[in-house]
Design an enzyme around this catalytic site. Sequence first.
Site, PDB file in Angstrom:
ATOM      1  N   TYR A  56       0.855  -1.190   0.000  1.00 26.20           N
ATOM      2  CA  TYR A  56       0.000   0.000   0.000  1.00 26.20           C
ATOM      3  C   TYR A  56       0.892   1.242   0.000  1.00 26.20           C
ATOM      4  O   TYR A  56       1.433   1.632   1.035  1.00 26.20           O
ATOM      5  CB  TYR A  56      -0.918   0.027   1.214  1.00 26.20           C
ATOM      6  CG  TYR A  56      -1.923  -1.096   1.280  1.00 26.20           C
ATOM      7  CD1 TYR A  56      -2.262  -1.849   0.157  1.00 26.20           C
ATOM      8  CD2 TYR A  56      -2.563  -1.403   2.479  1.00 26.20           C
ATOM      9  CE1 TYR A  56      -3.188  -2.877   0.225  1.00 26.20           C
ATOM     10  CE2 TYR A  56      -3.499  -2.426   2.551  1.00 26.20           C
ATOM     11  CZ  TYR A  56      -3.801  -3.160   1.423  1.00 26.20           C
ATOM     12  OH  TYR A  56      -4.726  -4.179   1.506  1.00 26.20           O
ATOM     13  N   HIS A 127      -0.763 -12.029   1.291  1.00 23.98           N
ATOM     14  CA  HIS A 127      -1.716 -11.155   0.605  1.00 23.98           C
ATOM     15  C   HIS A 127      -2.322 -11.850  -0.617  1.00 23.98           C
ATOM     16  O   HIS A 127      -3.530 -11.802  -0.836  1.00 23.98           O
ATOM     17  CB  HIS A 127      -0.997  -9.870   0.196  1.00 23.98           C
ATOM     18  CG  HIS A 127      -1.894  -8.702   0.016  1.00 23.98           C
ATOM     19  ND1 HIS A 127      -1.415  -7.420  -0.092  1.00 23.98           N
ATOM     20  CD2 HIS A 127      -3.237  -8.588  -0.078  1.00 23.98           C
ATOM     21  CE1 HIS A 127      -2.424  -6.580  -0.248  1.00 23.98           C
ATOM     22  NE2 HIS A 127      -3.537  -7.265  -0.241  1.00 23.98           N
ATOM     23  N   SER A 206     -13.260  -4.478   2.067  1.00 28.48           N
ATOM     24  CA  SER A 206     -14.211  -3.784   1.180  1.00 28.48           C
ATOM     25  C   SER A 206     -15.654  -4.071   1.593  1.00 28.48           C
ATOM     26  O   SER A 206     -16.499  -4.428   0.759  1.00 28.48           O
ATOM     27  CB  SER A 206     -13.983  -4.175  -0.284  1.00 28.48           C
ATOM     28  OG  SER A 206     -12.712  -3.777  -0.717  1.00 28.48           O
ATOM     29  N   PRO A 207     -15.978  -3.921   2.891  1.00 35.15           N
ATOM     30  CA  PRO A 207     -17.312  -4.298   3.367  1.00 35.15           C
ATOM     31  C   PRO A 207     -18.415  -3.339   2.946  1.00 35.15           C
ATOM     32  O   PRO A 207     -19.595  -3.662   3.112  1.00 35.15           O
ATOM     33  CB  PRO A 207     -17.144  -4.297   4.893  1.00 35.15           C
ATOM     34  CG  PRO A 207     -16.075  -3.287   5.138  1.00 35.15           C
ATOM     35  CD  PRO A 207     -15.115  -3.444   3.991  1.00 35.15           C
ATOM     36  N   GLY A 209     -18.419  -2.176  -0.278  1.00 33.35           N
ATOM     37  CA  GLY A 209     -18.350  -2.207  -1.734  1.00 33.35           C
ATOM     38  C   GLY A 209     -17.452  -1.152  -2.342  1.00 33.35           C
ATOM     39  O   GLY A 209     -17.798  -0.547  -3.353  1.00 33.35           O
ATOM     40  N   ARG A 210     -16.281  -0.932  -1.729  1.00 32.99           N
ATOM     41  CA  ARG A 210     -15.318   0.087  -2.190  1.00 32.99           C
ATOM     42  C   ARG A 210     -15.987   1.462  -2.288  1.00 32.99           C
ATOM     43  O   ARG A 210     -15.713   2.249  -3.190  1.00 32.99           O
ATOM     44  CB  ARG A 210     -14.694  -0.318  -3.522  1.00 32.99           C
ATOM     45  CG  ARG A 210     -13.989  -1.676  -3.463  1.00 32.99           C
ATOM     46  CD  ARG A 210     -13.048  -1.907  -4.608  1.00 32.99           C
ATOM     47  NE  ARG A 210     -12.490  -3.250  -4.551  1.00 32.99           N
ATOM     48  CZ  ARG A 210     -11.464  -3.634  -3.794  1.00 32.99           C
ATOM     49  NH1 ARG A 210     -10.882  -2.752  -3.013  1.00 32.99           N
ATOM     50  NH2 ARG A 210     -11.026  -4.873  -3.809  1.00 32.99           N
ATOM     51  N   GLY A 211     -16.863   1.714  -1.325  1.00 34.25           N
ATOM     52  CA  GLY A 211     -17.510   3.016  -1.237  1.00 34.25           C
ATOM     53  C   GLY A 211     -18.887   3.079  -1.851  1.00 34.25           C
ATOM     54  O   GLY A 211     -19.665   3.986  -1.546  1.00 34.25           O
TER      55      GLY A 211
END
Length: 331
Positions: A56, A127, A206-207, A209-211
Site C-alpha cells: 500500500y 496477501h 471492502s465491506p 463495496g469500495r464506497g
Amino acid sequence: MIKRRVGATGPEVSAIGLGCMGMSFAYGGADDAESTRTLHQALDLGVNHLDTADMYGFGANERLLGPVVRARRDEVFLATKFGNRTSGDSFGGTGSPGAYVDSSAAWAKQACDASLARLGIDIYYLHRRNPDTPIEETVGALAELVQAGKVRLVGLSEVSPATLRAAHAVHPISAVQMEYSLFTRDVEGEMLATCRELGVSLVAYSPVGRGLLTGAITGRDQLAEDDWRRTVPRFADGNLDANLKLVEAVRAVAAELGCTPAQAALAWLLAQGEDVLPIPGTKRVRYLEENAAAADLRLTPEQRDRLSGAVPTGAVAGERYTPAGMRTVGH
C-alpha cells in the site's frame, strides 16, 4: 466498541476494524495529517484492529502507521501483508511497474523484516498466493516467524478452501481475508463453512463495496483521475448505473432502520456471525466515526434478510477486479 476474537485462541479485537490502504494508495491523493488524526481517533473509539500491507503505497502506508503504532502499541492489533510485489522493489521507495505475486519462503522472511522496520506485527497475512509455490512452503516460513517472535499470528488472503485446509495443517491459521459485503457474497458457502470448521475468523475487506454502499458515489466523475476504482469493472459506465440502483434499495432499508447505508451494510456483515470481522477503510475522521457506530446496531433476522434481498446474489454488474486481478485470487 464490542469485541470479537481472532481465530479460535487469538486476542479479542474491535468488531469493526479500520482498513488503512486508502490513506496512502489507490483512492486519490493522500492527506497524512488527516489520516493520522483518523488513526488516533480510531484508537480513542476502541477501534484497535488496523489493517495495512507492504504494497500500500510501496511501504508508505506502513510508515504512516508506524509512529501511531509505536506511541500506542498496547492499544493496537496490527495486521499487515506480503506477497504482492513490483519488479525491482524493496518497498523502501516508490516501487516500479511490473506487478507479480511472490509467496516464496525467502520473500516471506525478507518482507517481514522490512515491515518490522516500519512497525510491529500482530497478524501477518499472505496477501496473494502464487500457485507455483506450495502453500506448505509459505506457511512453514510463516511458522518460523512466529517461533522467532517476529509475528504473533498467521493469516491468508483470497485463497481457496483447499489451500486453507492445507495451510492450517502446517500451522494454525487465525484469519482469512476475503472481500465480503452485500455486493460480494462469494464466500457464503464452502469458504465460510471451512473457516468455521477450522476455527478461522473471516476478515471482510471492502465491506461497503469500495464506497458504493455508502450512497455517496453517484457517478464516475466523483472519482479522482488517479483513483484506482476507475479501472474496476463495477465502476465502469453502464455497470455503475445498474449497481447504483441496488444501492438505492439498500438506502431505503437503511432509512427505515434510522441509519446510513454504510452502517446498514456493516451491521448486516456483523449479523452473519461472531467470526466475521469487517475492516471498512477510510482516511477521514467523520467516516470512521460513522462506521464505528454501526457496531451498536442490532438487526433482527427479518431486517438482515431484507438487506440481503435488496442486493440479490448475482445482481451486481461487473467483476470485482480486472481480469488480471481476478487471476490472482482463489488459489
